[in-house]
Write a protein that holds these residues in place. Structure first.
Motif, PDB file in Angstrom:
ATOM      1  N   THR A 197       1.020  -1.261   0.009  1.00 50.95           N
ATOM      2  CA  THR A 197      -0.341  -0.220   0.087  1.00 50.95           C
ATOM      3  C   THR A 197       0.927   1.305   0.341  1.00 50.95           C
ATOM      4  O   THR A 197       0.806   2.644  -0.795  1.00 50.95           O
ATOM      5  CB  THR A 197      -1.344  -0.359   1.557  1.00 50.95           C
ATOM      6  N   TYR A 198       2.124   1.423   0.469  1.00 53.75           N
ATOM      7  CA  TYR A 198       3.289   2.115   1.040  1.00 53.75           C
ATOM      8  C   TYR A 198       4.128   2.896  -0.452  1.00 53.75           C
ATOM      9  O   TYR A 198       3.564   3.795  -1.392  1.00 53.75           O
ATOM     10  CB  TYR A 198       3.836   2.534   2.047  1.00 53.75           C
ATOM     11  N   LEU A 199       3.743   1.962  -1.124  1.00 58.81           N
ATOM     12  CA  LEU A 199       4.400   1.318  -2.855  1.00 58.81           C
ATOM     13  C   LEU A 199       3.301   1.580  -3.530  1.00 58.81           C
ATOM     14  O   LEU A 199       4.152   2.737  -4.533  1.00 58.81           O
ATOM     15  CB  LEU A 199       5.235  -0.101  -3.085  1.00 58.81           C
ATOM     16  N   GLU A 200       1.844   1.898  -3.423  1.00 61.73           N
ATOM     17  CA  GLU A 200       1.285   2.470  -4.272  1.00 61.73           C
ATOM     18  C   GLU A 200       0.791   3.563  -4.188  1.00 61.73           C
ATOM     19  O   GLU A 200       0.319   4.134  -5.264  1.00 61.73           O
ATOM     20  CB  GLU A 200       0.328   1.143  -4.254  1.00 61.73           C
ATOM     21  N   SER A 201       1.148   4.165  -3.225  1.00 63.39           N
ATOM     22  CA  SER A 201       0.858   5.265  -2.418  1.00 63.39           C
ATOM     23  C   SER A 201       1.842   6.271  -2.633  1.00 63.39           C
ATOM     24  O   SER A 201       1.797   6.972  -2.309  1.00 63.39           O
ATOM     25  CB  SER A 201       0.409   5.248  -1.542  1.00 63.39           C
ATOM     26  N   GLY A 202       3.172   5.942  -2.965  1.00 69.89           N
ATOM     27  CA  GLY A 202       4.186   6.527  -3.720  1.00 69.89           C
ATOM     28  C   GLY A 202       4.788   7.290  -2.508  1.00 69.89           C
ATOM     29  O   GLY A 202       5.459   7.642  -1.915  1.00 69.89           O
ATOM     30  N   ARG A 203       4.692   6.399  -1.090  1.00 67.05           N
ATOM     31  CA  ARG A 203       5.177   6.555   0.261  1.00 67.05           C
ATOM     32  C   ARG A 203       6.332   5.814  -0.050  1.00 67.05           C
ATOM     33  O   ARG A 203       6.829   4.506   0.904  1.00 67.05           O
ATOM     34  CB  ARG A 203       4.225   6.614   1.156  1.00 67.05           C
ATOM     35  N   SER A 204       7.683   5.821  -0.331  1.00 70.24           N
ATOM     36  CA  SER A 204       8.672   5.090  -0.608  1.00 70.24           C
ATOM     37  C   SER A 204       9.624   4.858   0.837  1.00 70.24           C
ATOM     38  O   SER A 204       9.340   3.449   0.611  1.00 70.24           O
ATOM     39  CB  SER A 204       9.804   5.423  -1.442  1.00 70.24           C
ATOM     40  N   ALA A 205       9.798   5.698   1.153  1.00 70.77           N
ATOM     41  CA  ALA A 205      10.483   5.387   2.407  1.00 70.77           C
ATOM     42  C   ALA A 205       9.578   5.031   3.852  1.00 70.77           C
ATOM     43  O   ALA A 205      10.395   3.518   3.736  1.00 70.77           O
ATOM     44  CB  ALA A 205      11.066   6.386   3.197  1.00 70.77           C
ATOM     45  N   GLN A 206       8.872   5.034   3.605  1.00 66.95           N
ATOM     46  CA  GLN A 206       8.083   4.647   4.746  1.00 66.95           C
ATOM     47  C   GLN A 206       7.777   2.561   4.072  1.00 66.95           C
ATOM     48  O   GLN A 206       7.555   1.081   4.224  1.00 66.95           O
ATOM     49  CB  GLN A 206       6.861   4.239   4.624  1.00 66.95           C
ATOM     50  N   ALA A 207       7.430   2.309   1.979  1.00 65.91           N
ATOM     51  CA  ALA A 207       7.472   1.051   2.186  1.00 65.91           C
ATOM     52  C   ALA A 207       8.430   0.064   2.412  1.00 65.91           C
ATOM     53  O   ALA A 207       9.184  -0.759   2.757  1.00 65.91           O
ATOM     54  CB  ALA A 207       7.172   1.151   0.245  1.00 65.91           C
ATOM     55  N   ALA A 208      10.070   1.034   2.023  1.00 68.21           N
ATOM     56  CA  ALA A 208      11.231   0.888   2.548  1.00 68.21           C
ATOM     57  C   ALA A 208      11.120   0.513   3.697  1.00 68.21           C
ATOM     58  O   ALA A 208      11.793  -1.009   4.016  1.00 68.21           O
ATOM     59  CB  ALA A 208      11.857   1.962   2.163  1.00 68.21           C
ATOM     60  N   ALA A 209      10.640   0.821   4.742  1.00 61.97           N
ATOM     61  CA  ALA A 209      11.264   0.576   5.977  1.00 61.97           C
ATOM     62  C   ALA A 209      10.151  -1.536   6.102  1.00 61.97           C
ATOM     63  O   ALA A 209      10.339  -1.963   7.177  1.00 61.97           O
ATOM     64  CB  ALA A 209      10.180   1.560   7.308  1.00 61.97           C
ATOM     65  N   GLU A 210       8.858  -1.015   5.668  1.00 61.85           N
ATOM     66  CA  GLU A 210       8.135  -2.259   6.424  1.00 61.85           C
ATOM     67  C   GLU A 210       9.006  -3.384   5.115  1.00 61.85           C
ATOM     68  O   GLU A 210       9.246  -4.534   5.403  1.00 61.85           O
ATOM     69  CB  GLU A 210       6.627  -2.261   5.026  1.00 61.85           C
ATOM     70  N   PHE A 211       9.722  -3.046   3.984  1.00 63.40           N
ATOM     71  CA  PHE A 211      10.168  -4.234   3.136  1.00 63.40           C
ATOM     72  C   PHE A 211      11.317  -5.211   4.351  1.00 63.40           C
ATOM     73  O   PHE A 211      12.056  -5.568   3.755  1.00 63.40           O
ATOM     74  CB  PHE A 211      10.198  -4.184   1.435  1.00 63.40           C
ATOM     75  N   GLU A 212      11.846  -4.132   4.667  1.00 64.60           N
ATOM     76  CA  GLU A 212      12.784  -4.115   6.138  1.00 64.60           C
ATOM     77  C   GLU A 212      12.440  -4.474   6.915  1.00 64.60           C
ATOM     78  O   GLU A 212      13.143  -6.082   7.758  1.00 64.60           O
ATOM     79  CB  GLU A 212      13.462  -2.906   6.052  1.00 64.60           C
ATOM     80  N   ARG A 213      11.424  -4.828   7.528  1.00 65.64           N
ATOM     81  CA  ARG A 213      10.647  -6.130   8.140  1.00 65.64           C
ATOM     82  C   ARG A 213      10.626  -7.452   7.979  1.00 65.64           C
ATOM     83  O   ARG A 213      10.524  -7.819   8.524  1.00 65.64           O
ATOM     84  CB  ARG A 213       8.690  -5.378   8.559  1.00 65.64           C
ATOM     85  N   VAL A 214      10.029  -7.226   7.052  1.00 61.68           N
ATOM     86  CA  VAL A 214       9.825  -8.404   5.970  1.00 61.68           C
ATOM     87  C   VAL A 214      11.125  -9.227   6.418  1.00 61.68           C
ATOM     88  O   VAL A 214      10.902 -10.669   6.574  1.00 61.68           O
ATOM     89  CB  VAL A 214       9.078  -8.217   4.697  1.00 61.68           C
ATOM     90  N   ALA A 215      12.463  -8.516   5.660  1.00 69.20           N
ATOM     91  CA  ALA A 215      13.242  -9.168   5.469  1.00 69.20           C
ATOM     92  C   ALA A 215      13.779  -9.709   7.038  1.00 69.20           C
ATOM     93  O   ALA A 215      14.730 -10.482   6.889  1.00 69.20           O
ATOM     94  CB  ALA A 215      14.534  -8.284   4.883  1.00 69.20           C
ATOM     95  N   ALA A 216      14.059  -9.255   8.106  1.00 72.70           N
ATOM     96  CA  ALA A 216      14.023  -9.384   9.192  1.00 72.70           C
ATOM     97  C   ALA A 216      12.953 -10.464   9.906  1.00 72.70           C
ATOM     98  O   ALA A 216      14.024 -10.987  10.802  1.00 72.70           O
ATOM     99  CB  ALA A 216      13.564  -8.054  10.153  1.00 72.70           C
TER     100      ALA A 216
END
Length: 239
Positions: A197-216
């Protein structure tokens, strides 16, 4: 015993209802009607329970609170059994008003309110009214905030919003879900959905943080973690 006992039991119910019809203002009328509603419920005569319970609740002046509570409860259960979920919801809310704080039945009634709303949401979803279903799923949290079904209801609402690309609203619901239920089994899926949702909304930094959560998450597959980290890095670079 056996069939003859059943016949006499039903005759007793009919006799009690005749008494209440003949002497509506008698001091015992409300008690007799309430007992009849209980007996009919035990026989799974739900349509007649609805009729008798409604009658009790409409008596003026109102009958004893204990009889009102019993009638409202039997009415709500019977409406739910008959699939009349909107009416059942209203009836359970009415029951709740008869229960003081600390009453042991409050949690069970709250669960039934949640179940009634959930059924309405499922019906709307099946009928193709996805956004109407979302509204119903979110009503669970408003009317039954402590119900076990609340977490699933909010997640289902978010999933429908994602499916229909309602990104801003989906993010809001997912954020609330994860804040309230951080240890829920669906929390990892909520994180993945938030990243989208962040990625599609253009909220790149917040999307990145969520992808980091997935990776963790150690429970994620190695390839999933690698891709999530790479995407996080690219998003941070973009922003």
């Amino acid at each position: 015993s056996g069939e003859s006992r059943e016949i006499w039991r039903r005759q007793a119910i009919e006799s009690a209802l005749m008494f209440a019809d003949a002497f509506p203002e008698h001091l015992e009328s409300a008690r007799v009607l309430t007992r009849s509603a209980e007996d009919l419920f035990a026989l799974n005569e739900f349509d007649r329970v609805i009729e008798v319970s409604t009658r009790i609740l409409e008596i003026e002046p109102p009958v004893d609170p204990a009889h009102q509570r019993t009638a409202a409860t039997l009415l709500a259960h019977s409406l739910f059994d008959r699939g009349r979920y909107a009416e059942a919801e209203a009836a359970y809310v009415r029951v709740q008003k008869h229960l003081p704080q600390g009453d042991p039945d409050r949690s069970a009634v709250e669960e039934r309110i949640a179940a009634s709303i959930y059924k309405q949401a499922e019906a709307r979803q099946a009928a193709g009214d996805a956004l109407g279903a979302v509204d119903d799923f979110l009503r669970v949290g408003a009317l039954a905030p402590n119900a076990q079904a609340r977490a699933n209801a909010e997640f289902d609402a978010a999933s429908l919003l994602v499916q229909h690309k309602e990104w801003a609203r989906a993010a809001q619901v997912l954020e609330g879900f994860r804040s309230r239920f951080p240890d829920h089994e669906l929390a990892p899926e909520a994180t993945r959905s938030l990243a989208l949702t962040y990625l599609e909304s253009g909220r790149s930094a917040q999307a990145a943080a969520e992808f980091e959560r997935v990776a963790a998450r150690d429970e994620e597959a190695v390839e999933v973690r690698r891709v999530a980290l790479w995407q996080a890095a690219e998003l941070y670079e973009q922003s």
